[in-house]
Design a protein around this motif. Structure first.
Motif, PDB file in Angstrom:
ATOM      1  N   ASP A  94      -7.241   0.597   4.368  1.00  0.00           N
ATOM      2  CA  ASP A  94      -7.643  -0.794   4.613  1.00  0.00           C
ATOM      3  C   ASP A  94      -8.220  -0.872   6.027  1.00  0.00           C
ATOM      4  OD1 ASP A  94      -7.946  -3.528   4.647  1.00  0.00           O
ATOM      5  OD2 ASP A  94      -5.809  -3.975   4.839  1.00  0.00           O
ATOM      6  N   GLY A  95      -9.511  -0.561   6.144  1.00  0.00           N
ATOM      7  CA  GLY A  95     -10.122  -0.522   7.466  1.00  0.00           C
ATOM      8  C   GLY A  95      -9.470   0.551   8.314  1.00  0.00           C
ATOM      9  N   GLN A  96      -8.972   0.161   9.476  1.00  0.00           N
ATOM     10  CA  GLN A  96      -8.324   1.121  10.378  1.00  0.00           C
ATOM     11  C   GLN A  96      -6.892   1.446   9.973  1.00  0.00           C
ATOM     12  OE1 GLN A  96      -7.157  -0.511  14.291  1.00  0.00           O
ATOM     13  NE2 GLN A  96      -7.840  -2.518  13.535  1.00  0.00           N
ATOM     14  N   PHE A  97      -6.366   0.732   8.987  1.00  0.00           N
ATOM     15  CA  PHE A  97      -4.969   0.904   8.603  1.00  0.00           C
ATOM     16  C   PHE A  97      -4.848   1.777   7.358  1.00  0.00           C
ATOM     17  CE2 PHE A  97      -5.172  -3.455  10.510  1.00  0.00           C
ATOM     18  CZ  PHE A  97      -4.577  -3.113  11.717  1.00  0.00           C
ATOM     19  N   ARG A  98      -3.837   2.648   7.365  1.00  0.00           N
ATOM     20  CA  ARG A  98      -3.559   3.538   6.240  1.00  0.00           C
ATOM     21  C   ARG A  98      -2.135   3.287   5.757  1.00  0.00           C
ATOM     22  NH1 ARG A  98      -8.078   3.752   7.562  1.00  0.00           N
ATOM     23  NH2 ARG A  98      -9.437   5.557   7.894  1.00  0.00           N
ATOM     24  N   TYR A  99      -1.974   3.216   4.442  1.00  0.00           N
ATOM     25  CA  TYR A  99      -0.666   2.890   3.880  1.00  0.00           C
ATOM     26  C   TYR A  99      -0.183   3.979   2.938  1.00  0.00           C
ATOM     27  CZ  TYR A  99      -1.418  -1.718   5.846  1.00  0.00           C
ATOM     28  OH  TYR A  99      -1.635  -2.741   6.716  1.00  0.00           O
ATOM     29  N   ARG A 100       1.033   4.451   3.197  1.00  0.00           N
ATOM     30  CA  ARG A 100       1.684   5.421   2.326  1.00  0.00           C
ATOM     31  C   ARG A 100       2.876   4.819   1.602  1.00  0.00           C
ATOM     32  NH1 ARG A 100       1.410  11.475   5.001  1.00  0.00           N
ATOM     33  NH2 ARG A 100      -0.845  11.443   5.409  1.00  0.00           N
ATOM     34  N   ASN A 101       3.175   3.567   1.881  1.00  0.00           N
ATOM     35  CA  ASN A 101       4.264   2.912   1.150  1.00  0.00           C
ATOM     36  C   ASN A 101       3.953   1.435   0.960  1.00  0.00           C
ATOM     37  OD1 ASN A 101       5.936   1.188   3.237  1.00  0.00           O
ATOM     38  ND2 ASN A 101       5.418   3.108   4.269  1.00  0.00           N
ATOM     39  N   LEU A 102       4.422   0.905  -0.142  1.00  0.00           N
ATOM     40  CA  LEU A 102       4.151  -0.473  -0.529  1.00  0.00           C
ATOM     41  C   LEU A 102       4.869  -1.470   0.362  1.00  0.00           C
ATOM     42  CD1 LEU A 102       2.872  -2.465  -2.502  1.00  0.00           C
ATOM     43  CD2 LEU A 102       4.749  -1.983  -4.110  1.00  0.00           C
ATOM     44  N   PHE A 103       6.023  -1.100   0.871  1.00  0.00           N
ATOM     45  CA  PHE A 103       6.779  -1.998   1.747  1.00  0.00           C
ATOM     46  C   PHE A 103       5.921  -2.413   2.943  1.00  0.00           C
ATOM     47  CE2 PHE A 103       9.498  -2.781   5.410  1.00  0.00           C
ATOM     48  CZ  PHE A 103      10.466  -3.633   4.909  1.00  0.00           C
ATOM     49  N   ASP A 104       5.321  -1.444   3.620  1.00  0.00           N
ATOM     50  CA  ASP A 104       4.472  -1.756   4.774  1.00  0.00           C
ATOM     51  C   ASP A 104       3.308  -2.651   4.377  1.00  0.00           C
ATOM     52  OD1 ASP A 104       6.005  -0.328   6.534  1.00  0.00           O
ATOM     53  OD2 ASP A 104       4.621   1.365   6.727  1.00  0.00           O
ATOM     54  N   ALA A 105       2.709  -2.359   3.232  1.00  0.00           N
ATOM     55  CA  ALA A 105       1.569  -3.156   2.783  1.00  0.00           C
ATOM     56  C   ALA A 105       1.977  -4.604   2.546  1.00  0.00           C
ATOM     57  CB  ALA A 105       0.972  -2.552   1.513  1.00  0.00           C
TER      58      ALA A 105
END
Length: 215
Positions: A94-105
């Motif tokens: 998501d742009g500059q952000f990278r997510y490996r878990n749904l909680f953070d998202a």
């Protein structure tokens, strides 16, 4: 909230006692990608007022964050490892952000929504999060242990949108609620039978359902 705050302020305790409220993910209208997070049309007016109050009083917003419910509501598009903190690769970019878990998202989605109504400095507390050990899709003791063990280790890292800012998290729940009837829950517009009777770390007889090592 304003009345409670006024009472606390009259006693000179406003700096040591904060006044807030907890919200469910249903206040979010747009949730994907996380940076597009915004409050729903139904909740926007109320949430804008709440966020404004929290900003002015330097208090956090309490959010109930349940990746489990999002997962079972969309198993086609959401990977189990993404919900359990076990993905070892970037699932969402998501742009500059990278997510490996749904909680953070999910947390960052609420941060983004608050930023859009002028509350970018309001911190979040995860007032509830957990995973059921029985009673539904992916509701196993192994998955519950994995989720909660990873959850308590992850809190100190913050989220991609708030890197390095520890997140205060409360695990739901201490005990399985064997007298609690299953009902209908709503999460991001999806309805499903809840599994709350089986979220506990302990059975009602005080025996552990599974062990979690708290740091």
């Amino acid at each position: 909230m304003q009345n409670v705050y006024n009472a606390i302020k009259s006693a000179g305790l406003q700096d040591s006692i904060k006044v807030s409220t907890s919200v469910a993910p249903t206040v979010i209208g747009t949730s994907y990608p996380p940076s597009a997070g915004s409050f729903s049309s139904e909740s926007s007016s109320t949430m804008t007022s709440i966020v404004g109050f929290l900003s002015s009083t330097e208090a956090p917003l309490l959010v109930n964050v349940y990746p489990y419910f999002s997962y079972i509501g969309n198993t086609r598009d959401i990977r189990l490892e993404y919900a359990l903190f076990t993905a070892n690769f970037d699932v969402v970019t998501d742009g500059q952000f990278r997510y490996r878990n749904l909680f953070d998202a999910m947390v960052d989605c609420v941060y983004a929504a608050m930023e859009k109504v002028g509350g970018g400095e309001v911190p979040i507390i995860a007032s509830e999060s957990g995973w059921p050990s029985a009673g539904g899709v992916a509701a196993t003791i192994d998955n519950a242990r994995t989720y909660n063990s990873n959850l308590v280790r992850h809190g100190g890292q913050g989220t991609p949108r708030r890197t390095g800012t520890p997140l205060e998290i409360y695990v739901f729940a201490m005990f399985n609620e064997n007298k609690k009837a299953a009902g209908i829950e709503q999460n991001f517009g999806l309805f499903y039978p809840n599994k709350q009777p089986n979220f506990g770390l302990f059975y009602p007889n005080k025996q552990p359902v599974y062990d979690v090592n708290f740091p």
